[in-house]
Design a protein around this motif. Structure first.
Motif, short mmCIF file in Angstrom:
data_model
loop_
_atom_site.label_atom_id
_atom_site.label_comp_id
_atom_site.label_asym_id
_atom_site.label_seq_id
_atom_site.Cartn_x
_atom_site.Cartn_y
_atom_site.Cartn_z
N GLU A 230 0.83 -1.20 -0.11
CA GLU A 230 0.10 0.01 0.04
C GLU A 230 0.69 1.28 -0.12
O GLU A 230 0.24 2.59 0.02
N ALA A 231 2.04 1.17 0.25
CA ALA A 231 2.93 2.36 0.14
C ALA A 231 3.51 2.53 -1.50
O ALA A 231 4.01 1.50 -1.84
N ILE A 232 3.64 3.83 -1.63
CA ILE A 232 4.10 4.18 -2.92
C ILE A 232 6.01 4.27 -2.87
O ILE A 232 6.14 4.89 -2.15
N THR A 233 6.62 2.98 -3.29
CA THR A 233 7.96 2.96 -3.19
C THR A 233 8.79 3.56 -4.42
O THR A 233 9.89 3.40 -4.53
N ARG A 234 8.04 3.59 -5.62
CA ARG A 234 8.64 3.73 -6.85
C ARG A 234 7.71 4.55 -7.82
O ARG A 234 6.61 4.58 -8.01
N ARG A 235 8.35 5.51 -8.44
CA ARG A 235 7.66 6.22 -9.65
C ARG A 235 8.50 6.19 -10.64
O ARG A 235 9.47 6.41 -10.68
N GLN A 236 7.93 5.83 -12.03
CA GLN A 236 8.51 5.82 -13.31
C GLN A 236 7.83 6.80 -14.27
O GLN A 236 6.73 7.09 -14.36
N LEU A 237 8.92 7.72 -14.68
CA LEU A 237 8.41 8.78 -15.71
C LEU A 237 8.80 8.35 -16.91
O LEU A 237 9.99 8.03 -17.24
N MET A 238 7.70 8.76 -17.84
CA MET A 238 8.06 8.47 -19.26
C MET A 238 7.66 9.92 -20.02
O MET A 238 6.54 10.42 -19.95
N VAL A 239 8.36 10.26 -20.85
CA VAL A 239 8.22 11.54 -21.76
C VAL A 239 8.14 10.98 -23.17
O VAL A 239 9.30 10.47 -23.63
N VAL A 240 7.21 11.26 -23.86
CA VAL A 240 7.06 10.86 -25.44
C VAL A 240 6.65 12.05 -26.12
O VAL A 240 6.19 12.96 -25.92
N ASP A 241 7.15 11.73 -27.51
CA ASP A 241 6.82 12.96 -28.43
C ASP A 241 5.42 12.62 -29.22
O ASP A 241 4.78 11.72 -28.76
N HIS A 242 5.02 13.46 -30.04
CA HIS A 242 3.93 13.15 -30.66
C HIS A 242 3.67 12.31 -31.44
O HIS A 242 2.46 11.79 -31.88
N ASP A 243 4.69 11.55 -31.79
CA ASP A 243 4.76 10.12 -32.54
C ASP A 243 4.77 9.01 -31.59
O ASP A 243 5.02 7.76 -31.72
N LYS A 244 4.59 9.34 -30.16
CA LYS A 244 4.76 8.50 -29.16
C LYS A 244 6.07 7.83 -29.13
O LYS A 244 6.26 6.66 -28.49
N ASN A 245 7.03 8.30 -29.47
CA ASN A 245 8.48 7.90 -29.11
C ASN A 245 8.93 8.29 -27.74
O ASN A 245 8.78 9.49 -27.44
N ILE A 246 9.54 7.40 -27.18
CA ILE A 246 10.06 7.62 -25.75
C ILE A 246 11.04 8.71 -25.81
O ILE A 246 12.36 8.09 -26.39
N VAL A 247 11.32 9.78 -25.19
CA VAL A 247 12.45 10.54 -25.38
C VAL A 247 13.15 10.77 -24.43
O VAL A 247 14.37 11.08 -24.06
N PHE A 248 12.33 10.41 -23.13
CA PHE A 248 12.98 10.52 -21.73
C PHE A 248 12.43 9.64 -20.67
O PHE A 248 11.11 9.51 -20.89
N GLU A 249 13.06 8.93 -20.06
CA GLU A 249 12.58 8.12 -18.88
C GLU A 249 13.41 8.23 -17.78
O GLU A 249 14.60 8.23 -17.79
N LYS A 250 12.78 8.12 -16.59
CA LYS A 250 13.48 8.28 -15.30
C LYS A 250 12.71 7.29 -14.12
O LYS A 250 11.79 7.57 -14.16
N THR A 251 13.26 6.64 -13.31
CA THR A 251 12.71 6.12 -12.17
C THR A 251 13.17 6.67 -10.87
O THR A 251 14.35 6.86 -10.82
N TYR A 252 12.12 6.91 -9.91
CA TYR A 252 12.50 7.66 -8.76
C TYR A 252 11.93 6.70 -7.48
O TYR A 252 10.91 6.04 -7.68
N LEU A 253 12.99 6.67 -6.57
CA LEU A 253 12.58 5.69 -5.55
C LEU A 253 12.49 6.52 -4.15
O LEU A 253 12.91 7.90 -4.15
#
Length: 320
Positions: A230-253
């Motif tokens: 029940e506790a949030i231990t991880r967050r994952q970020l994805m940034v995508v362009d208009h063609d849905k290509n992933i341009v950046f990703e990062k995981t936060y703990l």
């Protein structure tokens, strides 16, 4: 003492310590011409005054950085005099030389929330030493208990100085490194998972929680919560362009001690405060993103959204 810190959210924070292990050095590494060194603005309470200053002690760790008489005669001095004093010309020059700065350089302080750039010549700033607030009256004081740097201002109107110095980042040099008016606060909204988000967020033994979305120009930002018991231990970020290509990703703990998640802007924040920010902040540098975690025992960094540029560490003199 309160530190207006760009932790990643640069939110106000107390920074101090009772014991600090410091490896003293007489000379700093040669600074590259294209390097970018960043600092937070720290607020320090002195009776009815609130001082704004920039500590450079993360970089300037000379063991002879303050007059020897301060340490030698500390039992004869009032605690108030020990807490704060100006550095004389010799110690000021020593600090400037170690930082590879001159009196003709300036400090550039950019408030990206208010879109206000302040430029102050170093020759107009006091060089100061502030005793860590974790030092108690009557205990022995050592050189490394002091935060050394430059005083920006001192005033009694606390609200004004808080607003002016929160959401700020500073840099010393001959040229302004900041781009103005191109930072954007991230305002998230919760969305339902769909085929695309299920595809980009990898399978995990953790349970998926909320998923958030933010759109800015041609980019879409997705943030996925992961839970354990029940506790949030991880967050994952994805940034995508208009063609849905992933341009950046990062995981936060969230490790529960040294690092924890900041509030989700637009959903968990109040009074217009924004934790997460994105956009262009530095000249000739890729867009950035920050504000997802808060550091208890260190300083935060700014991530560039180009997959190749290393993150920039923000010197904050965190003495927890």
């Amino acid at each position: 003492m309160i530190s207006c810190k760009k932790d990643e959210n640069l939110k106000s924070k107390t920074t101090a310590t009772t014991k600090i292990n410091v490896n003293f050095q007489e000379k700093l590494p040669t600074k590259k011409s294209d390097s970018l060194t960043l600092f937070t603005v720290t607020l320090y309470q002195r009776n009815d005054l609130m001082d704004a200053f920039i500590s450079v002690s993360d970089l300037y760790t000379d063991s002879l950085s303050i007059p020897a008489d301060i340490i030698k005669n500390q039992k004869k001095m009032s605690f108030e005099k020990l807490r704060h004093f100006d550095l004389d010309d010799n110690y000021r020059k020593k600090m400037l030389n170690a930082l590879q700065l001159t009196e003709n350089d300036s400090v550039y302080i950019y408030n990206y929330d208010l879109n206000k750039l302040t430029t102050i010549s170093i020759n107009k700033l006091k060089s100061v030493a502030y005793l860590t607030p974790y030092a108690s009256e009557g205990e022995d004081i050592y050189e490394y208990y002091y935060m050394l740097g430059f005083q920006l201002e001192a005033q009694k109107k606390w609200e004004d100085i808080f607003e002016k110095n929160n959401h700020t980042v500073a840099s010393f040099g001959r040229e302004n490194p900041f781009i103005e008016n191109e930072m954007v606060p991230i305002h998230w909204k919760i969305i339902k998972p769909n085929d695309y988000t299920n595809k980009i967020f990898s399978n995990s033994k953790l349970i998926k929680g909320n998923i958030y979305e933010f759109r800015n120009n041609k980019l879409t930002y997705y943030l996925q919560d992961y839970k354990a018991e029940e506790a949030i231990t991880r967050r994952q970020l994805m940034v995508v362009d208009h063609d849905k290509n992933i341009v950046f990703e990062k995981t936060y703990l969230n490790d529960g001690e040294g690092q924890e998640f900041t509030a989700i802007s637009g959903l968990e924040t109040e009074d217009g405060f924004n934790s997460q920010w994105t956009g262009s902040l530095f000249k000739n540098k890729p867009p950035i993103i920050f504000g997802f975690t808060s550091e208890s025992f260190g300083c935060s960094s700014v991530a560039f959204m180009d997959k190749t540029s290393p993150e920039i560490y923000i010197n904050c003199d965190n003495r927890h």
